[in-house]
Design a protein around this motif. Structure first.
Motif, PDB file in Angstrom:
ATOM      1  N   VAL A 340       0.870  -1.192   0.000  1.00  0.00           N
ATOM      2  CA  VAL A 340       0.000   0.000   0.000  1.00  0.00           C
ATOM      3  C   VAL A 340       0.903   1.238   0.000  1.00  0.00           C
ATOM      4  CG1 VAL A 340      -2.027  -1.019   1.124  1.00  0.00           C
ATOM      5  CG2 VAL A 340      -0.147  -0.172   2.533  1.00  0.00           C
ATOM      6  N   PRO A 341       0.403   2.363  -0.523  1.00  0.00           N
ATOM      7  CA  PRO A 341       1.277   3.545  -0.599  1.00  0.00           C
ATOM      8  C   PRO A 341       1.707   4.055   0.775  1.00  0.00           C
ATOM      9  CG  PRO A 341      -0.763   3.866  -1.874  1.00  0.00           C
ATOM     10  CD  PRO A 341      -0.919   2.602  -1.129  1.00  0.00           C
ATOM     11  N   GLU A 342       0.808   3.987   1.738  1.00  0.00           N
ATOM     12  CA  GLU A 342       1.109   4.498   3.080  1.00  0.00           C
ATOM     13  C   GLU A 342       0.191   3.786   4.067  1.00  0.00           C
ATOM     14  OE1 GLU A 342      -0.168   8.523   3.773  1.00  0.00           O
ATOM     15  OE2 GLU A 342      -2.198   8.080   3.094  1.00  0.00           O
ATOM     16  N   GLY A 343       0.492   3.959   5.337  1.00  0.00           N
ATOM     17  CA  GLY A 343      -0.372   3.351   6.341  1.00  0.00           C
ATOM     18  C   GLY A 343       0.196   3.509   7.738  1.00  0.00           C
ATOM     19  N   ARG A 367      -2.952   2.187  21.246  1.00  0.00           N
ATOM     20  CA  ARG A 367      -2.127   2.304  22.462  1.00  0.00           C
ATOM     21  C   ARG A 367      -0.786   1.613  22.227  1.00  0.00           C
ATOM     22  NH1 ARG A 367      -3.801   0.804  28.764  1.00  0.00           N
ATOM     23  NH2 ARG A 367      -1.705   1.007  29.561  1.00  0.00           N
ATOM     24  N   ASP A 368       0.200   1.999  22.973  1.00  0.00           N
ATOM     25  CA  ASP A 368       1.525   1.367  22.954  1.00  0.00           C
ATOM     26  C   ASP A 368       2.301   1.648  21.668  1.00  0.00           C
ATOM     27  OD1 ASP A 368       0.811   0.260  25.411  1.00  0.00           O
ATOM     28  OD2 ASP A 368      -0.030  -1.517  24.456  1.00  0.00           O
ATOM     29  N   GLY A 369       1.902   2.692  20.958  1.00  0.00           N
ATOM     30  CA  GLY A 369       2.709   3.131  19.830  1.00  0.00           C
ATOM     31  C   GLY A 369       2.062   2.963  18.471  1.00  0.00           C
ATOM     32  N   VAL A 370       2.093   4.031  17.668  1.00  0.00           N
ATOM     33  CA  VAL A 370       1.582   4.011  16.294  1.00  0.00           C
ATOM     34  C   VAL A 370       2.698   4.539  15.384  1.00  0.00           C
ATOM     35  CG1 VAL A 370      -0.223   4.829  14.731  1.00  0.00           C
ATOM     36  CG2 VAL A 370      -0.734   4.546  17.164  1.00  0.00           C
ATOM     37  N   LEU A 371       2.980   3.804  14.304  1.00  0.00           N
ATOM     38  CA  LEU A 371       4.042   4.206  13.367  1.00  0.00           C
ATOM     39  C   LEU A 371       3.438   4.499  12.002  1.00  0.00           C
ATOM     40  CD1 LEU A 371       6.557   1.367  14.319  1.00  0.00           C
ATOM     41  CD2 LEU A 371       6.745   3.777  14.970  1.00  0.00           C
ATOM     42  N   TYR A 372       3.894   5.573  11.370  1.00  0.00           N
ATOM     43  CA  TYR A 372       3.452   5.903  10.019  1.00  0.00           C
ATOM     44  C   TYR A 372       4.480   5.364   9.034  1.00  0.00           C
ATOM     45  CZ  TYR A 372       2.348   8.677   5.882  1.00  0.00           C
ATOM     46  OH  TYR A 372       2.038   9.077   4.607  1.00  0.00           O
ATOM     47  N   PHE A 373       3.992   4.639   8.005  1.00  0.00           N
ATOM     48  CA  PHE A 373       4.913   4.175   6.952  1.00  0.00           C
ATOM     49  C   PHE A 373       4.471   4.694   5.591  1.00  0.00           C
ATOM     50  CE2 PHE A 373       2.373   0.891   4.886  1.00  0.00           C
ATOM     51  CZ  PHE A 373       1.491   0.459   5.873  1.00  0.00           C
ATOM     52  N   LYS A 374       5.435   4.873   4.712  1.00  0.00           N
ATOM     53  CA  LYS A 374       5.172   5.365   3.362  1.00  0.00           C
ATOM     54  C   LYS A 374       6.275   4.836   2.461  1.00  0.00           C
ATOM     55  CE  LYS A 374       4.124   9.652   0.943  1.00  0.00           C
ATOM     56  NZ  LYS A 374       4.181  11.094   0.945  1.00  0.00           N
ATOM     57  N   ASP A 375       5.921   4.539   1.214  1.00  0.00           N
ATOM     58  CA  ASP A 375       6.894   4.029   0.241  1.00  0.00           C
ATOM     59  C   ASP A 375       7.648   2.812   0.799  1.00  0.00           C
ATOM     60  OD1 ASP A 375       6.116   6.137  -1.374  1.00  0.00           O
ATOM     61  OD2 ASP A 375       7.670   7.468  -0.554  1.00  0.00           O
TER      62      ASP A 375
END
Lengths: 429, 480
Positions: A340-343, A367-375
């Motif tokens: 996916v392009p991002e998430g 909770r306990d952490g959220v990470l943004y990914f792209k490419d």
């Protein structure tokens, strides 16, 4: 006297004394050690021995039951009298189903010496290592390490009898540095499956990923749910998927058995073939544990059905899962990020609650952490979010499944990539 | 033999800096009825003791259900050993206990009718009548009624010389009508909360009339509209709803153990950190949250807490400012407090006492103000009664609440029922949007009997209360 022999002697005495049309008897003994730690010290530390149980009697379909932690033989006449008095004063249960006859049960091993023999000193050593590691990371650590040994005996007037032993070790810990915090929790039935160094390394990596979260607004976006988040999110299905409630129109699953109601990639089942997964000898209303496919390739094969509803509607009795597995496919997190392009990568969810029972809509927060990914790569941590989502809808948007992981004694879960997961609000942190 | 004194004597001999014992007997009766069928009638009892041993800045706790001198001695020794193991870790971070003295005293909930003296058939008859009333409406497909009564006899003794006997009672009813339509299902409940009272509490609720209203409003909800989308609107929150909101957004964040991070691994921490004391604007100046463990019929009203600290009254939020926390003997000294506020409570004999929310209520408005006058001041808003979905983050900042019954307010008047309403807000926005609280004539209490907290989870009890309150400009909308 050991619990099994004691329970048997109480059972025999009940059979002598009780003139009810039917009865059931249950007794449970537990021994626990629980060490709570917070802010790099032990705050509470408990060693408990507990007994509990009940006798339930039925006279002309009228039920009465007494629960106690004092089952001394000399007390049984008093307990049975009380239960009988209650039954006589009440009204019939129009849905009463007699207890089960003697049933052949497969003996299951859920109790191993490595947990049973774990000492308080060894548990304190585990806590000491956690604190030492937290200090090395410039962080604070909180959590609980616990050991439980439980013995259960259940019987019914019509011959059903089961005795089971269960021992588990659980360790959960939250590491906090500045405004970043994250958690890992695991429970096992054999200490050989617990690797503290590995847990601490993973926790530290998880924490290091969370520094300086960026601000991000809520929207529908692809998510990679890690196994703990998957277990929390889909654990709700085991509450919601009740056949009677569906048949009576209270849930979204009305008339959906045998239909493709979930996404094709979604399989939910209980099993007796995964080593290390809790498997009781008996489940629910005195029935032998058996593997059950609840959802296969998105089709609802089975929903839990009570013995009354099964008899009334000509269905097969189906218990709630004794353990539950969501099947995986082995796709790695790195591969998912490229699909996916991002998430967002979600470590866990928190405070899940039903908001619309008929639609099956639930709410909760990350909770306990959220990470943004792209490419295809993790970019940075972001703030927490609130979701309002419908689990069966979400399964129709599953794009990929990771390998199955066991983080608790009762469940096996994969990582899951879901398209357009519905976040409705962002958190202020 | 007095096992309490035996345990305390032995703990002293074993070198305890402090030790206590709780001998606790709890009996509970639960009756559950669904669609005229009695599904469960259970009478339970739980009898045992828990011993805390404090030495070298660390706790050890052991519990047992076997009552004889050998087992009591064994349990004291076990608590001592556990404390010694804890002390190895705490040697550089010792816990300290707040100053307290011993008390020889007793407490008894003032009840009129012991619920355990009311014949079971009388209770069942009332429940069936209520059930029949709800099911007399054809769209009602499921009607349930649950009544719980409990009674606890406790002896608390400590090395400070305390010997406190207490007897407390709790009664709680709850009934629900659920209706099913073509593509929807809605329910409405009477859930007045628990009360530290006798059977007179049930009688005061006028259950039969309430059953009629509950069934009619469930049907109303099924046929009601929701709101399109989310918008900034005003809210009037009834005490039956507001109890839960204050529990989650004020009660929990002001428990000192959370503030200190002691619950970080599960229940969570708190945004209301010590540097905010005496200066943080929690709410508007109308907002006064009173902690009062002396409150008549309060579920946390028991004479003393499980640290042996007397029940007291103080302000958590005073004139809108964060004023104080709920504290225990082991948390208070960490922020420099000499004395505990007495918020240490355990659920069962085998539970370690933890820092609990006290009885906590929003004081009524000081000026004469009726709910109708509150409504008259709203152009576009919703009034919410009862509890629905509730969810809040682990810092107790951001939250979303539903409710049980919703009424549309337009141009100062209630115009129609609504369903599926949610509001979202946060601290400090929410309590700083209060601009009107009805006066004391409209104040009602609401008791919580199932507050989950701790590892392992314990179920705590406390009472909240409020008068109907108006909140301005909150995000309110329908669920999808």
């Amino acid at each position: 006297m050991r619990l099994r022999e004691f329970a048997k002697s109480v059972d025999l005495e009940i059979r002598k004394l009780c003139d009810a049309d039917d009865f059931s008897f249950h007794i449970s003994e537990s021994e626990t050690l629980e060490t709570r730690f917070a802010q790099n010290r032990i705050t509470q530390h408990m060693g408990k021995v507990h007994l509990s149980g009940y006798i339930s009697v039925v006279y002309d379909n009228r039920k009465g039951s007494v629960s106690t932690n004092d089952f001394r033989i000399e007390r049984l006449p008093e307990l049975l009298k009380k239960a009988k008095e209650m039954a006589m004063l009440t009204q019939p249960d129009l849905e009463y189903i007699p207890t089960q006859p003697k049933t052949e049960l497969k003996e299951r091993k859920n109790c191993y010496d490595s947990v049973v023999n774990l000492t308080n000193e060894a548990m304190v050593d585990i806590v000491a290592k956690c604190i030492k590691r937290a200090e090395a990371e410039g962080a604070q650590i909180s959590g609980m390490t616990e050991k439980e040994i439980e013995k259960d005996y259940t019987s019914g007037k019509n011959g059903f009898e089961v005795y089971e032993e269960f021992a588990s070790f659980g360790h959960s810990m939250t590491m906090k540095r500045g405004n970043s915090e994250t958690k890992l929790a695991i429970s096992v039935m054999q200490m050989e499956k617990f690797d503290l160094d590995n847990e601490l390394n993973n926790l530290a990596i998880q924490l290091n990923d969370l520094t300086e979260p960026h601000d991000m607004d809520a929207r529908a976006i692809p998510v990679i749910l890690r196994p703990q988040a998957v277990e929390n999110f889909f654990g709700w299905l085991t509450w919601m998927m009740n056949r009677r409630q569906a048949d009576e129109g209270f849930t979204p699953y009305t008339d959906k058995v045998g239909t493709q109601f979930f996404g094709e990639k979604f399989n939910l089942y209980s099993t007796d073939s995964i080593k290390g997964l809790y498997m009781p000898s008996a489940v629910g209303e005195m029935e032998p544990f058996r593997p059950i496919s609840y959802i296969e390739k998105g089709v609802i094969n089975n929903m839990p059905v009570s013995r009354f509803w099964a008899k009334d509607k000509g269905l097969e009795y189906t218990p709630y899962p004794g353990n539950f597995v969501i099947a995986g496919e082995g796709v790695s997190e790195e591969e998912m990020m490229k699909m996916v392009p991002e998430g967002l990568i979600i470590n866990n969810f928190w405070y899940l609650r039903m908001i619309d029972a008929k639609k099956g809509e639930i709410t909760g927060m990350t909770r306990d952490g959220v990470l943004y990914f792209k490419d295809g790569k993790i970019q940075h941590a972001v703030n927490n979010f609130r979701f309002n989502e419908i689990p069966h809808d979400a399964t129709r948007r599953i794009l990929a499944l990771g390998k199955e992981e066991q983080r608790s004694v009762e469940a096996v879960m994969p990582t899951m990539l879901i398209k357009d997961f519905i976040f409705v609000d962002k958190s202020t942190f | 033999m007095d096992y309490a004194l035996q345990a305390i004597d032995l703990a002293r001999q074993l070198g305890a800096e402090y030790a206590d014992i709780r001998i606790q007997y709890t009996k509970t009766e639960q009756i559950f009825l669904q669609n005229q069928s009695i599904k469960n009638v259970n009478n339970s009892e739980l009898n045992g003791y828990g011993i805390r041993f404090f030495k070298d800045g660390a706790w050890g706790f052991a519990s047992n259900y076997k009552f004889n001198a050998d087992e009591v001695a064994k349990t004291v020794r076990k608590a001592k050993e556990i404390a010694a193991n804890s002390a190895k870790i705490n040697k550089d971070r010792k816990l300290v206990l707040a100053t307290e003295r011993g008390y020889i005293d007793s407490f008894k909930t003032p009840i009129v009718k012991d619920p355990f003296d009311i014949p079971l058939n009388e209770k069942v008859d009332l429940m069936l009548e209520v059930n029949n009333k709800m099911m007399s409406y054809a769209p009602v497909k499921r009607a349930t009624f649950w009544i719980m009564s409990d009674h606890t006899d406790k002896v608390f003794a400590s090395t400070l010389g305390s010997y406190i006997k207490s007897q407390t009672w709790t009664v709680e009813p709850s009934f629900t009508a659920t209706v099913v339509g073509n593509d929807d299902s809605q329910s409405r409940s009477l859930r007045p909360g628990g009360s530290s009272a006798g059977w007179e509490y049930i009688e005061s609720l006028n259950c039969l009339d309430a059953a009629d209203r509950v069934a009619r409003e469930a049907i109303m909800k099924l046929n009601a509209d929701s709101l399109e989308g989310e918008a900034r609107r005003d809210l009037i929150l009834d005490p039956t709803h507001l109890g839960l909101t204050m529990h989650e957004s004020v009660g929990h964040p002001t428990e000192l153990d959370r503030v200190l991070g002691w619950e970080a691994d599960f229940a969570g921490i708190s945004f209301a950190t010590p540097e905010k004391l005496k200066n943080y604007q929690y709410g508007t100046k109308e907002v006064n949250f009173c902690a009062n463990n002396l409150l008549p019929n309060g579920l946390a009203t028991a004479g003393y807490d499980d640290d042996g600290v007397p029940n007291q009254k103080w302000y958590i939020v005073k004139d809108g400012i964060l004023n104080e926390y709920g504290t225990t003997r082991d948390t208070a000294p960490i922020i420099g407090e000499q004395m505990s506020r007495g918020c240490s409570r355990a659920t069962n004999y085998y539970d370690f006492p933890i820092n609990r929310i006290p009885n906590l209520y929003l004081e009524p408005g000081k000026e004469k103000l009726t709910p109708s006058e509150l409504i008259a001041g709203v152009e576009d808003g919703v009034m919410i009664e009862g509890q629905g979905s509730f969810s809040i983050d682990q810092h107790r900042v951001n939250f979303q609440f539903g409710g049980d019954m919703f009424w549309r307010i337009e141009n100062g008047k209630i115009t129609k029922p609504l369903k599926k309403i949610l509001y979202r807000s946060n601290n400090p926005e929410f309590w700083n949007s209060v601009d009107g609280i009805a006066d004391k004539r409209f104040w009602k209490s609401w008791g919580v009997t199932n507050c989950g907290k701790g590892q392992p989870m314990q179920s705590g009890k406390m009472t909240h209360g409020a008068s109907p309150t108006r909140f301005r400009n909150i995000r309110v909308g329908g669920s999808k």
